[in-house]
Enzyme design. Structure first.
Site, PDB file in Angstrom:
ATOM      1  N   SER A 137       0.841  -1.198   0.000  1.00  0.00           N
ATOM      2  CA  SER A 137       0.000   0.000   0.000  1.00  0.00           C
ATOM      3  C   SER A 137       0.874   1.244   0.000  1.00  0.00           C
ATOM      4  O   SER A 137       1.996   1.229   0.510  1.00  0.00           O
ATOM      5  CB  SER A 137      -0.887   0.020   1.258  1.00  0.00           C
ATOM      6  OG  SER A 137      -1.531   1.275   1.417  1.00  0.00           O
ATOM      7  N   TYR A 197      -2.097  -0.491  10.175  1.00  0.00           N
ATOM      8  CA  TYR A 197      -2.145  -0.830   8.749  1.00  0.00           C
ATOM      9  C   TYR A 197      -0.881  -0.355   8.043  1.00  0.00           C
ATOM     10  O   TYR A 197      -0.259  -1.102   7.285  1.00  0.00           O
ATOM     11  CB  TYR A 197      -3.389  -0.201   8.116  1.00  0.00           C
ATOM     12  CG  TYR A 197      -3.539  -0.507   6.648  1.00  0.00           C
ATOM     13  CD1 TYR A 197      -4.031  -1.741   6.228  1.00  0.00           C
ATOM     14  CD2 TYR A 197      -3.188   0.429   5.681  1.00  0.00           C
ATOM     15  CE1 TYR A 197      -4.172  -2.028   4.880  1.00  0.00           C
ATOM     16  CE2 TYR A 197      -3.323   0.152   4.333  1.00  0.00           C
ATOM     17  CZ  TYR A 197      -3.810  -1.073   3.935  1.00  0.00           C
ATOM     18  OH  TYR A 197      -3.950  -1.365   2.591  1.00  0.00           O
TER      19      TYR A 197
END
Length: 236
Positions: free
Chosen positions: A128, A142
């Site tokens: 990501s 995350y």
């Protein structure tokens, strides 16, 4: 026929990649937390034993060989700082296990499989943008998990290239999936697009195309590369 284990294959980026890879003639063994389809193995990555069971089941379904591993499964759940200590810690544990530890376990099984067979293989890590630039105050976990995935990817690439075991990473920004859509809405919806020069989020098929390229077409000299796909919201 190229045999591919693709985690998180039931929706969003994973579903798009599955369709695109199958169109190229690849045999896909998918993974989802729960599944009733014959080509998808149910595996809940909050269980530390699930990656091993998935790997063994995938090997059996693929006829004893897997050529490519795509680490795509992910959890993107907010974890506000004002939660209780145990709730906050539990969210960290689940997010790191699903986004990083399970991917590490599967990568280990894949590397050992290829070493034992004396053949090369490919791992594609769907990380990501957050692994580079961080994320919101409710998403420390995350960002940390995806940053860890990128460090793992680089290590695999450097260590095993001489054995033709290749590693590629993809770092999407916001993508038009249910997971990202919920986040966009929670952060103000369309106003968040002001941070994306392209003016829109990515489509799952765009990220799927990158997965397809890394899994089947990327030249070996690209091992260790990270491909950004974030509409120029983060450039390196």
């Amino acid at each position: 026929m190229t045999c591919i284990l693709l985690t998180g294959s039931s929706r969003g980026i994973g579903a798009a990649a599955k369709t695109q890879l199958e169109a190229r003639g690849a045999k896909i063994v998918g993974q989802a937390t729960s599944s009733t389809t014959v080509d998808t193995v149910p595996a809940d990555f909050t269980d530390p034993g699930a990656p091993h069971d998935l790997w063994e089941a995938a090997l059996a379904r693929a006829g004893g060989k897997i050529d490519v591993l795509v680490n795509n499964a992910g959890l993107f759940d907010p974890n506000p700082l004002d939660r209780s200590d145990i709730e906050w810690l539990d969210a960290w544990e689940d997010t790191l296990r699903i986004n990083l530890t399970a991917a590490a376990q599967l990568s280990r099984f894949a590397v050992r499989h290829w070493q034992e067979r004396g053949v090369g293989g490919r791992i594609v890590h769907v990380a990501s943008r957050a692994g580079h630039r961080g994320d919101s105050p409710a998403h420390w976990h995350y960002a940390a998990a995806k940053g860890g995935m990128l460090a793992m990817h680089k290590t695999i690439a450097r260590q095993y290239a001489s054995e033709n075991i290749l590693s590629f990473a993809i770092t999407p920004g916001f993508t038009d999936t249910a997971m990202a859509g919920d986040y966009l809405e929670s952060r103000g919806g369309p106003g968040l697009l002001a941070d994306i020069p392209l003016g829109r989020v990515a489509q799952p098929e765009e990220i799927g195309k990158l997965i397809e390229f890394c899994a089947l077409d990327a030249p070996p000299s690209m091992t260790g590369a990270t491909l950004d796909a974030n509409g120029a919201s983060y450039v390196r």
